[in-house]
Design a protein around this motif. Structure first.
Motif, short mmCIF file in Angstrom:
data_model
loop_
_atom_site.label_atom_id
_atom_site.label_comp_id
_atom_site.label_asym_id
_atom_site.label_seq_id
_atom_site.Cartn_x
_atom_site.Cartn_y
_atom_site.Cartn_z
N CYS A 55 0.68 -1.16 -0.01
CA CYS A 55 -0.16 0.03 -0.08
C CYS A 55 0.83 1.26 0.16
CB CYS A 55 -1.04 -0.09 1.28
SG CYS A 55 -2.16 -1.18 1.16
N GLN A 56 1.94 1.29 0.44
CA GLN A 56 2.85 2.31 0.79
C GLN A 56 3.72 2.61 -0.68
OE1 GLN A 56 2.61 4.66 2.96
NE2 GLN A 56 1.02 3.36 3.82
N ASP A 57 3.85 1.64 -1.27
CA ASP A 57 4.74 1.53 -2.63
C ASP A 57 4.12 2.46 -3.61
OD1 ASP A 57 6.72 -0.33 -1.75
OD2 ASP A 57 5.68 -1.85 -2.95
N ILE A 58 2.88 2.64 -3.77
CA ILE A 58 2.36 3.58 -4.78
C ILE A 58 2.64 5.12 -4.50
CG2 ILE A 58 -0.01 3.65 -3.25
CD1 ILE A 58 -1.30 3.89 -6.21
N PHE A 59 2.82 5.47 -3.20
CA PHE A 59 3.01 6.86 -2.94
C PHE A 59 4.73 6.98 -2.55
CE2 PHE A 59 -1.05 6.00 -1.37
CZ PHE A 59 -2.04 6.68 -2.12
N ARG A 60 5.57 6.11 -3.10
CA ARG A 60 6.87 6.32 -2.81
C ARG A 60 7.27 7.04 -4.18
NH1 ARG A 60 7.22 0.86 -0.20
NH2 ARG A 60 7.51 1.57 2.28
N PRO A 61 7.80 8.29 -4.46
CA PRO A 61 7.93 8.71 -5.53
C PRO A 61 9.29 8.67 -6.33
CG PRO A 61 8.02 10.45 -3.87
CD PRO A 61 7.62 9.29 -3.22
N ASN A 62 9.51 8.37 -7.31
CA ASN A 62 10.69 8.22 -7.98
C ASN A 62 10.39 8.97 -9.55
OD1 ASN A 62 9.80 6.07 -9.75
ND2 ASN A 62 9.95 4.79 -8.25
N MET A 63 11.47 8.99 -10.08
CA MET A 63 11.34 9.89 -11.57
C MET A 63 10.41 9.16 -12.45
SD MET A 63 12.11 12.48 -13.14
CE MET A 63 13.32 13.16 -11.97
N ARG A 64 10.40 7.63 -12.54
CA ARG A 64 9.30 7.31 -13.52
C ARG A 64 8.12 7.47 -12.98
NH1 ARG A 64 8.32 6.05 -18.52
NH2 ARG A 64 6.42 4.66 -18.53
N ARG A 65 7.71 7.29 -11.77
CA ARG A 65 6.26 7.53 -11.20
C ARG A 65 5.98 8.89 -11.34
NH1 ARG A 65 3.98 3.52 -9.75
NH2 ARG A 65 2.44 4.68 -8.52
N ILE A 66 6.68 9.91 -11.00
CA ILE A 66 6.25 11.25 -11.07
C ILE A 66 6.05 11.73 -12.77
CG2 ILE A 66 7.51 13.73 -11.19
CD1 ILE A 66 9.06 12.77 -8.93
N ILE A 67 6.90 11.01 -13.47
CA ILE A 67 6.46 11.21 -15.12
C ILE A 67 4.95 10.57 -15.50
CG2 ILE A 67 7.15 10.57 -17.54
CD1 ILE A 67 10.04 10.83 -16.63
N ASP A 68 4.77 9.11 -14.85
CA ASP A 68 3.61 8.51 -15.13
C ASP A 68 2.34 9.40 -14.63
OD1 ASP A 68 4.92 6.41 -16.42
OD2 ASP A 68 4.77 4.95 -14.71
N PHE A 69 2.53 10.00 -13.34
CA PHE A 69 1.69 10.83 -12.66
C PHE A 69 1.07 11.87 -13.32
CE2 PHE A 69 0.17 9.53 -8.03
CZ PHE A 69 0.69 8.23 -8.28
N PHE A 70 2.11 12.58 -13.94
CA PHE A 70 2.17 13.78 -14.89
C PHE A 70 1.23 13.49 -16.07
CE2 PHE A 70 3.36 16.87 -18.06
CZ PHE A 70 3.16 18.18 -17.60
N VAL A 71 1.64 12.42 -16.90
CA VAL A 71 0.97 12.04 -18.02
C VAL A 71 -0.48 11.79 -17.81
CG1 VAL A 71 1.12 10.26 -19.90
CG2 VAL A 71 3.10 11.50 -19.08
N ILE A 72 -0.76 10.96 -16.88
CA ILE A 72 -2.29 10.49 -16.37
C ILE A 72 -3.06 11.34 -16.13
CG2 ILE A 72 -3.56 9.28 -14.79
CD1 ILE A 72 -1.02 7.04 -14.58
N PHE A 73 -2.65 12.55 -15.23
CA PHE A 73 -3.47 13.60 -15.05
C PHE A 73 -3.43 14.65 -15.76
CE2 PHE A 73 -2.78 11.33 -10.82
CZ PHE A 73 -4.00 11.00 -10.43
#
Length: 361
Positions: A55-73
C-alpha cells in the motif's frame, strides 16, 4: 507505547517521539485493508506486513512514477502511447491475487461481512441469476480496480489529514484539551447507553471534532488542485468569464482550480494561516461565501468518498486522543512546507511529535 514506535522514533521517560505521519499511515492501511480487501492487516502491530508494504509503494515517488503521474493527470491522451501506469506490475499482481483469494474464501465459507467484497459478491450473484456473462464482476481486473480505488483514495489522503490535524493540536494545547474533553464525554454517554464503542450517530454529534477536521481540510486541502472540463450549458463553443476575468473558456478545455489558493485567500478566510476551528462553528458556517471551501470539490463531480473519508479521519483522531496526547518536541518543524514532488499535499519534512500516554478518558 510499543505499538506507536517505528524505526525512526525515539523515546524518553516522558513519552515517545515519533514521525506522526508514519503512525497515521499504519492506521489507515488497517482501515482500508478491512474496508476494501476484507482483511485484518494488523499494520500497527506489524509494521512490515505485506499489505502495508504494498500500500505504501504507490506513494513512494521516483522519477518514473512522477512522469507517469504527470501524463495520467495532465496528458491523458498520451497514456496508451507512453504506457503510463498508476500501479507497478508487482503491485497490480498483488491486488489481483489478494482479491481473488478473499472472494474464493468468502464463497467457500459463506462468510458475511459488510464491506466492499460483500458488495461485489452480491453484484456477482445478481449477474449470475440474470446469466449476464458480460457483467464486470466476471472480470478479475475490474474487481481488483474497485479495491485499488479505495487504496489510492483512502490511505494517503486520510493519513496526511490526520497528521496535519495532530500537528496543529500539538501547537494549540487548549484546543487539544477541548477536543479530548468532547471525546471523553462522548464515551461517557455511550457507556451510559450500554455500549463500549461509539456509534455513527454519536460521532456525528461531536461538533468540535467536526470543526477541527473541517479547519484542517481548509488549511491543508490534501487534493490541492481540482480538474474539471468546460461544458457550457448552452450550445456556444466558448464560455465568457466576464465580469470576473477578460477571457473565455473553450468547450472541452481542461480547467484547473487551486482550492489551496482559495482556502488561503484572505478575502474569504481572514488571517488564513491561523488554525481556527471556530471558523466552522454553526454560526460562522452560515456566513461562508459559497464555493470558498472545496476540500472535496463541489457539484455532481465532488468526491464520492467524502463521507467515509471524514469518518475514517474522525475515528483515527478519537481513538488516538482517547489515550494519548501530542506535544511539540525539539524535532518538530516550526512551519509546514509542502513537498513539490508529490501529487497530493504532503509535508516536505517528517512531522515529529511527542506522544504521551493519558488514561483519563
Amino acid at each position: 507505547m510499543r505499538s506507536l514506535r517505528r524505526g525512526d522514533s525515539t523515546s524518553d521517560r516522558n513519552g515517545a517521539i515519533v514521525s506522526i505521519k508514519d503512525i497515521c499511515d499504519l492506521y489507515n492501511t488497517d482501515m482500508i485493508a478491512s474496508i476494501a480487501f476484507g482483511l485484518r492487516s494488523y499494520s500497527l502491530r506489524n509494521t512490515q506486513s505485506e499489505i502495508g508494504s504494498h500500500c505504501q509503494d504507490i506513494f513512494r515517488p521516483n522519477m518514473r512514477r512522477i512522469i507517469d503521474f504527470f501524463v495520467i493527470f495532465y496528458l491523458p491522451k498520451l497514456v496508451p502511447l507512453l504506457r503510463s501506469k498508476l500501479f507497478t506490475e508487482s503491485h497490480s499482481e498483488f491486488l489481483r491475487r489478494v482479491i481473488q483469494l478473499v472472494i474464493e474464501e468468502r464463497e467457500r465459507g459463506g462468510i458475511l461481512r459488510n464491506d466492499l467484497i460483500e458488495m461485489l459478491l452480491t453484484l456477482k450473484k445478481e449477474a449470475d441469476l440474470q446469466q449476464d456473462k458480460s457483467h464486470f464482476t466476471h472480470h478479475q481486473d475490474f474487481l481488483a480496480a474497485q479495491a485499488a480505488s479505495f487504496e489510492v483514495a483512502g490511505i494517503e489522503t486520510c493519513s496526511s489529514s490526520m497528521s496535519f490535524a495532530l500537528y496543529e493540536l500539538a501547537k494549540q494545547p487548549l484546543m487539544q484539551a477541548r477536543l479530548r474533553r468532547e471525546i471523553r464525554e462522548a464515551f461517557r454517554r455511550q457507556s451510559d447507553d450500554g455500549s463500549e464503542s461509539l456509534s455513527y450517530e454519536r460521532i456525528a454529534s461531536m461538533e468540535y471534532l467536526r470543526m477541527v477536521v473541517e479547519e484542517t481540510l481548509r488549511k491543508y486541502p490534501i487534493v490541492p488542485l481540482l480538474e474539471r472540463e468546460c461544458t457550457p450549458t448552452s450550445k456556444k463553443r466558448f464560455y465568457s468569464l466576464r465580469p470576473h476575468a477578460e477571457c473565455y473558456a473553450r468547450r472541452g478545455m481542461p480547467i484547473y482550480i487551486s482550492n489551496l489558493a482559495i482556502h488561503h485567500d484572505p478575502k474569504y478566510w481572514p488571517d488564513p494561516e491561523r488554525f481556527d476551528p471556530e471558523r466552522f462553528s454553526a454560526l460562522n458556517k452560515s456566513h461562508q461565501v459559497p464555493m470558498s471551501y472545496l476540500p472535496y470539490g463541489a457539484g455532481p463531480h465532488n468526491c464520492i468518498g467524502m463521507q467515509i473519508g471524514q469518518l475514517q479521519i474522525k475515528l483515527g483522531l478519537i481513538y488516538f486522543l482517547r489515550q494519548h496526547q501530542v506535544e511539540l518536541c525539539d524535532q518538530t518543524v516550526e512551519q509546514i512546507s509542502f513537498d513539490p514532488k508529490f501529487a497530493l499535499l504532503a509535508s516536505e519534512h517528517s512531522i515529529y511529535l511527542k506522544i504521551v500516554d493519558c488514561y483519563d478518558l
